[in-house]
Design an enzyme around this catalytic site. Structure first.
Site, mmCIF file in Angstrom:
data_model
loop_
_atom_site.group_PDB
_atom_site.id
_atom_site.type_symbol
_atom_site.label_atom_id
_atom_site.label_comp_id
_atom_site.label_asym_id
_atom_site.label_seq_id
_atom_site.Cartn_x
_atom_site.Cartn_y
_atom_site.Cartn_z
ATOM 1 N N HIS A 1 1.396 53.021 13.178
ATOM 2 C CA HIS A 1 -0.045 52.956 12.935
ATOM 3 C C HIS A 1 -0.347 52.136 11.674
ATOM 4 C CE1 HIS A 1 -3.811 54.746 14.389
ATOM 5 N NE2 HIS A 1 -4.231 54.341 13.207
ATOM 6 N N CYS B 1 2.915 38.421 26.346
ATOM 7 C CA CYS B 1 2.039 39.176 25.440
ATOM 8 C C CYS B 1 2.818 39.956 24.391
ATOM 9 C CB CYS B 1 1.140 40.113 26.240
ATOM 10 S SG CYS B 1 2.075 41.288 27.221
HETATM 11 C C1 PEP Z 1 5.829 44.414 25.033
HETATM 12 O O1 PEP Z 1 6.637 45.301 25.319
HETATM 13 O O2 PEP Z 1 6.153 43.270 24.702
HETATM 14 C C2 PEP Z 1 4.377 44.677 25.052
HETATM 15 C C3 PEP Z 1 3.509 43.713 24.903
HETATM 16 O O3 PEP Z 1 3.937 45.949 25.205
HETATM 17 P P1 PEP Z 1 4.061 47.091 24.092
HETATM 18 O O4 PEP Z 1 4.375 46.428 22.778
HETATM 19 O O5 PEP Z 1 2.752 47.788 24.089
HETATM 20 O O6 PEP Z 1 5.178 47.942 24.611
#
Ligand code: PEP
Ligand code: MG
Length: 589
Positions: free
Chosen positions: A196, A509
């Site tokens: 966080h 992402c």
């Molecule tokens: C990832 O795993 O790269 C992702 C974008 O999702 P999170 O970071 O929320 O697991």
């Protein structure tokens, strides 16, 4: 004063930028409360002192909640509702008063004793929700004690000069009392990119380094510090030469940042006209402002699980609909990719009864949980579909590991669509459905998954941890967490190739999409969309706008022949320095 030696500590980059200033060590010591006896006639005064302290604390928390809700959004403000609940817990408060009357000891002494017993009981319980509340109780307990013993005011709220806060960890309440004006950076012993603290640091745009492990042991209050949030480096007692060097790079960074913002409205396009999508990741609807301010083309990842956090209930379909439609509306004509609930791993949601697991990242997570709880999954899908006429929405499923899961998720979505049709509720019939590729088995079968998907989004945060067997939140093995590892590059290449062969677009992402060292390689491998935290948008765009697609392809081809992550990283950096010399200035710091 004796001249102290310069020391360099390494941690994890939580929020980029350089901060230079005096260290402010956040006192983690518990208050020492003497055992003071009281007389019978002092009891009413003690009760009054207690009630006054409770009232003062309640007012403080209400103010913080209000300020945070205004500055950072109601989701962040919500955290303090749990604190208010502790104050309003009449059982705890009555126990304090009745023991004080019986034992005739000062109210602060009894209060501290009762509080520590509660914490002990909670920590031994099996209930995860109650365990999570320990930090709230600790936090609020300290505030009440501070108000009881008077004079001792909130250290952080009282900071008058510009300081860099050093703490073992920062609670949301600590972070909230920080004055953006005066706290110019922070460093914590524990934590990771997904903690966080790191999320708050990015939202506040304050340079921060987390997971330093020994910061509170090595840094003394008042000493000079440099926090290089971009590289995860902290320098204690820098020499005049180091200070000069960092001051120069800080100035350059500021200038560079202004210069980069001039690109805000320009497309992410190579010199020879290859356009890619450059979008942003958000956690809560309030983050949309930053997406727009940094000129992102919509949202490539909306982590919806934050809507489920810090509460005991599950958000209703309507509440979700409001959030999703508001986000869709505010980014139109650009689109938002809503990622369905990714519970589990390090994102534990206490309202769901998920048993304790030995390996939560390999456990009952994300789509696995949603498929087992169609009630929760359907409510979310209904909310998303209903919102889909308010703007341009796409859906993606997290943690897909094979074809069956993707088919099952799509079958549930079909049921949802069918029921909406029956109810004559409008939705976007052509909504695009994508799979996140973040499990090695999904990467290796991406040719098969591509036939059932409209797009892929590569979740490198998880893909890297699973491919390299390196826990993404463990600061001790962070050195092994290498986005440039040849194993990772090969997986990424094959996902992109398989996606393209099936005629679908492929985005990314995970944090790798915002890693400037990787931009040229990813572009050359043919990535169609980069979705990053909003503050990285301009830098990535700057790089993309400085090469031709042929140059990038040649770089990617050479990079993928190299043998180690270190070699790839060095090579990528060298190329970056040739192509975008401004980046060199920034990186040399
Ligand atoms: C990832 O795993 O790269 C992702 C974008 O999702 P999170 O970071 O929320 O697991
Ligand atoms: Mg993930």
């Amino acid at each position: 004063m004796m001249k102290e030696k310069e020391r360099v500590l390494k941690g994890l980059s939580a929020a980029p930028g350089i901060a230079m200033g005096k260290a402010f060590l956040l006192d983690r010591e518990q208050y020492v409360i003497p055992r003071r006896t009281i007389k019978e006639d002092q009891i009413p005064a003690e009760i009054k002192r207690f009630r006054d302290a409770l009232m003062a604390t309640k007012n403080e928390i209400t103010d913080i909640k209000k300020r945070i809700s205004e500055e950072m959004g109601v989701e962040h403000g919500q955290i303090f509702s749990a604190h208010l609940l502790v104050i309003e817990d009449s059982i705890l408060m009555e126990e304090v008063i009745s023991r004080m009357k019986k034992e005739k000891l000062s109210i602060e002494y009894i209060f501290q004793d009762v509080l520590s017993k509660y914490i002990k009981v909670f920590s031994e319980m099996d209930d995860e929700y109650l365990k999570e509340r320990i930090s709230d109780i600790n936090d609020i307990g300290k505030r009440i004690l501070r108000n009881l013993i008077g004079a001792k005011e909130d250290a952080l709220a009282n900071v008058k000069d510009k300081v860099i806060v050093i703490a073992y960890d920062l609670s949301p309440s600590d972070t909230a009392t920080m004055h953006k004006k005066n706290v110019i950076g922070f460093v914590t012993d524990i934590g990771s990119r997904t903690s966080h603290t790191a999320i708050m640091a990015k939202s506040l745009e304050i340079p921060a380094v987390v997971g330093v492990e020994v910061a509170t042991k090595k840094v003394e209050s008042g000493c000079m510090l440099i926090v290089d949030g971009t590289h995860g480096v902290v320098i204690i007692n820098p020499t005049a030469k180091t200070l000069k060097k960092y001051e120069a790079s800080r100035k350059r960074l500021v200038e560079f940042g202004k210069h980069l913002m001039e690109l805000k409205d320009l497309p992410a396009e190579t010199l020879d006209g290859r356009k890619v999508m450059l979008s942003a990741n958000i956690e809560v609807p309030e983050d949309v402002a930053s997406v727009i301010a940094h000129g992102a083309q919509g949202i490539g990842l909306y982590r919806t699980e934050y809507l489920y956090m810090n509460r005991k209930d599950v958000p209703s379909e309507d509440e979700q609909f409001k959030a999703y439609s508001a986000v869709a509306k505010s980014v139109q004509p650009d689109s938002v990719i809503i990622r369905t609930l990714d519970l589990g791993g390090d994102k534990f949601l206490s309202q769901f009864e998920v048993p304790r697991e030995m390996n939560p990242f390999l456990g009952w997570r994300a789509i696995r949980f949603c498929l087992a709880r169609p009630d929760i999954f359907k409510a979310q899908l209904r909310a998303i579909m209903r919102a889909s006429t308010y703007g341009k929405i796409k859906i993606m499923y997290p943690m897909i590991s094979g074809l069956e899961e993707l088919k099952q998720a799509n079958a549930i979505l079909e049921e949802v669509k069918e029921s909406l049709r029956k109810e004559s509720v409008p939705f976007d019939e052509n909504i695009e459905i994508g799979a996140m590729i973040e499990v090695p088995s999904a990467a290796l079968t991406s040719d098969i998954l591509a036939k059932e998907s409209d797009f892929f989004s590569i979740g490198t945060n998880d893909l890297i941890q699973y491919a390299l067997a390196v826990d993404r939140v463990n600061e001790k093995i962070a050195y092994l967490y290498e986005p440039a590892h040849p194993g990772v590059l090969r997986l990424v290449r094959s996902i992109i190739e398989n996606g393209h062969a099936a005629g679908i677009w492929v985005g990314m992402c995970g944090e790798m999409a915002g890693d400037i060292n990787m931009t040229l390689i990813l572009l050359g491998l043919g990535l169609d969309e980069f979705s990053t935290s909003p503050i990285m948008i301009s830098e990535i765009k700057r790089i993309i706008r400085s090469v031709t697609i042929e140059q990038a392809k040649a770089i990617a081809q050479e990079a993928i022949t190299l043998s180690t992550g270190k070699e790839v990283e060095e090579f990528a950096r060298k190329k970056l320095m040739e192509i975008v010399p401004e980046m060199m200035l920034e990186m040399e710091g």
